[in-house]
Design a protein around this motif. Structure first.
Motif, PDB file in Angstrom:
ATOM      1  N   LEU A 276      -2.589   7.792 -10.071  1.00  0.00           N
ATOM      2  CA  LEU A 276      -3.548   8.636  -9.334  1.00  0.00           C
ATOM      3  C   LEU A 276      -4.555   9.284 -10.263  1.00  0.00           C
ATOM      4  O   LEU A 276      -4.297   9.773 -11.261  1.00  0.00           O
ATOM      5  CB  LEU A 276      -2.792   9.713  -8.558  1.00  0.00           C
ATOM      6  CG  LEU A 276      -1.765   9.159  -7.577  1.00  0.00           C
ATOM      7  CD1 LEU A 276      -0.931  10.260  -6.998  1.00  0.00           C
ATOM      8  CD2 LEU A 276      -2.445   8.394  -6.468  1.00  0.00           C
TER       9      LEU A 276
ATOM     10  N   ARG B 155       0.851  -1.190   0.000  1.00  0.00           N
ATOM     11  CA  ARG B 155       0.000   0.000   0.000  1.00  0.00           C
ATOM     12  C   ARG B 155       0.888   1.243   0.000  1.00  0.00           C
ATOM     13  O   ARG B 155       1.828   1.351   0.774  1.00  0.00           O
ATOM     14  CB  ARG B 155      -0.902   0.016   1.225  1.00  0.00           C
ATOM     15  CG  ARG B 155      -1.898   1.154   1.126  1.00  0.00           C
ATOM     16  CD  ARG B 155      -2.962   1.283   2.162  1.00  0.00           C
ATOM     17  NE  ARG B 155      -3.142   0.264   3.135  1.00  0.00           N
ATOM     18  CZ  ARG B 155      -4.189   0.207   3.949  1.00  0.00           C
ATOM     19  NH1 ARG B 155      -5.134   1.111   3.873  1.00  0.00           N
ATOM     20  NH2 ARG B 155      -4.300  -0.739   4.848  1.00  0.00           N
ATOM     21  N   ILE B 156       0.563   2.178  -0.887  1.00  0.00           N
ATOM     22  CA  ILE B 156       1.293   3.439  -1.021  1.00  0.00           C
ATOM     23  C   ILE B 156       0.585   4.501  -0.189  1.00  0.00           C
ATOM     24  O   ILE B 156      -0.641   4.651  -0.267  1.00  0.00           O
ATOM     25  CB  ILE B 156       1.331   3.896  -2.494  1.00  0.00           C
ATOM     26  CG1 ILE B 156       2.019   2.848  -3.369  1.00  0.00           C
ATOM     27  CG2 ILE B 156       2.001   5.261  -2.635  1.00  0.00           C
ATOM     28  CD1 ILE B 156       3.470   2.651  -3.085  1.00  0.00           C
TER      29      ILE B 156
ATOM     30  N   VAL C 191      -3.999   6.635  -1.288  1.00  0.00           N
ATOM     31  CA  VAL C 191      -4.180   7.042  -2.685  1.00  0.00           C
ATOM     32  C   VAL C 191      -5.587   7.583  -2.930  1.00  0.00           C
ATOM     33  O   VAL C 191      -5.756   8.625  -3.567  1.00  0.00           O
ATOM     34  CB  VAL C 191      -3.849   5.869  -3.635  1.00  0.00           C
ATOM     35  CG1 VAL C 191      -4.252   6.185  -5.062  1.00  0.00           C
ATOM     36  CG2 VAL C 191      -2.370   5.534  -3.559  1.00  0.00           C
ATOM     37  N   GLN C 192      -6.605   6.920  -2.403  1.00  0.00           N
ATOM     38  CA  GLN C 192      -7.992   7.349  -2.641  1.00  0.00           C
ATOM     39  C   GLN C 192      -8.365   8.617  -1.878  1.00  0.00           C
ATOM     40  O   GLN C 192      -9.411   9.196  -2.132  1.00  0.00           O
ATOM     41  CB  GLN C 192      -8.975   6.209  -2.313  1.00  0.00           C
ATOM     42  CG  GLN C 192      -9.127   5.905  -0.850  1.00  0.00           C
ATOM     43  CD  GLN C 192      -8.107   4.931  -0.292  1.00  0.00           C
ATOM     44  OE1 GLN C 192      -7.097   4.641  -0.924  1.00  0.00           O
ATOM     45  NE2 GLN C 192      -8.367   4.416   0.893  1.00  0.00           N
TER      46      GLN C 192
ATOM     47  N   ALA D 248       5.750   9.647  -2.219  1.00  0.00           N
ATOM     48  CA  ALA D 248       5.144   8.340  -1.953  1.00  0.00           C
ATOM     49  C   ALA D 248       6.031   7.514  -1.028  1.00  0.00           C
ATOM     50  O   ALA D 248       7.261   7.512  -1.163  1.00  0.00           O
ATOM     51  CB  ALA D 248       4.938   7.590  -3.263  1.00  0.00           C
TER      52      ALA D 248
ATOM     53  N   LEU E 143       0.832   8.754   0.800  1.00  0.00           N
ATOM     54  CA  LEU E 143       1.306   9.961   0.129  1.00  0.00           C
ATOM     55  C   LEU E 143       1.340  11.157   1.064  1.00  0.00           C
ATOM     56  O   LEU E 143       0.496  11.302   1.958  1.00  0.00           O
ATOM     57  CB  LEU E 143       0.380  10.265  -1.057  1.00  0.00           C
ATOM     58  CG  LEU E 143       0.293   9.134  -2.085  1.00  0.00           C
ATOM     59  CD1 LEU E 143      -0.929   9.310  -2.962  1.00  0.00           C
ATOM     60  CD2 LEU E 143       1.555   9.079  -2.907  1.00  0.00           C
TER      61      LEU E 143
END
Length: 113
Positions: free
Chosen positions: A113, A2-3, A39-40, A60, A5
């Motif tokens: 993204l 999982r990224i 991300v979301q 990231a 940010l």
């Protein structure tokens, strides 16, 4: 993997690289943790907290590489990643510019993204 940010100024990131650690923005230090976004979540974060701001970058990190990470309720009860401590600059997977185009931040398609 999982990224997670972080949106910050290019100048602040350059300082973190020079120091070797990112210790957070003034808002992060005030709150006692470094605010990150999944991300979301990052587009809404940009719209709510960085509207109209130029000179930003998107950094990231892999969730697994962050120590002192807690997921905590925030905006609308959604869980957000917070880091309680400094983040080593070398933990960054990538850094991308976050340009402002017609008043809206343009997220890189190559970053997924």
């Amino acid at each position: 993997m999982r990224i997670l940010l972080k949106i910050l100024t290019a100048e602040d990131w350059a300082g973190a690289v020079a120091e070797g650690h990112y210790r957070g923005s003034p808002a992060d230090r005030r709150d006692g943790f470094i605010h990150l976004s999944a991300v979301q979540q990052v587009r809404e974060t940009a719209a709510q907290h960085f509207a109209g701001e130029e000179g930003l970058v998107l950094v990231a990190f892999a969730e697994a590489d962050l120590t002192q990470l807690k997921w905590e309720a925030s905006r609308g009860g959604d869980l957000f990643p917070h880091v309680y401590g400094a983040i080593p600059a070398k933990a960054a997977l990538w850094v991308k510019p976050l340009p402002l185009v017609n008043g809206v931040h343009l997220f890189s398609a190559e970053a997924g993204l």
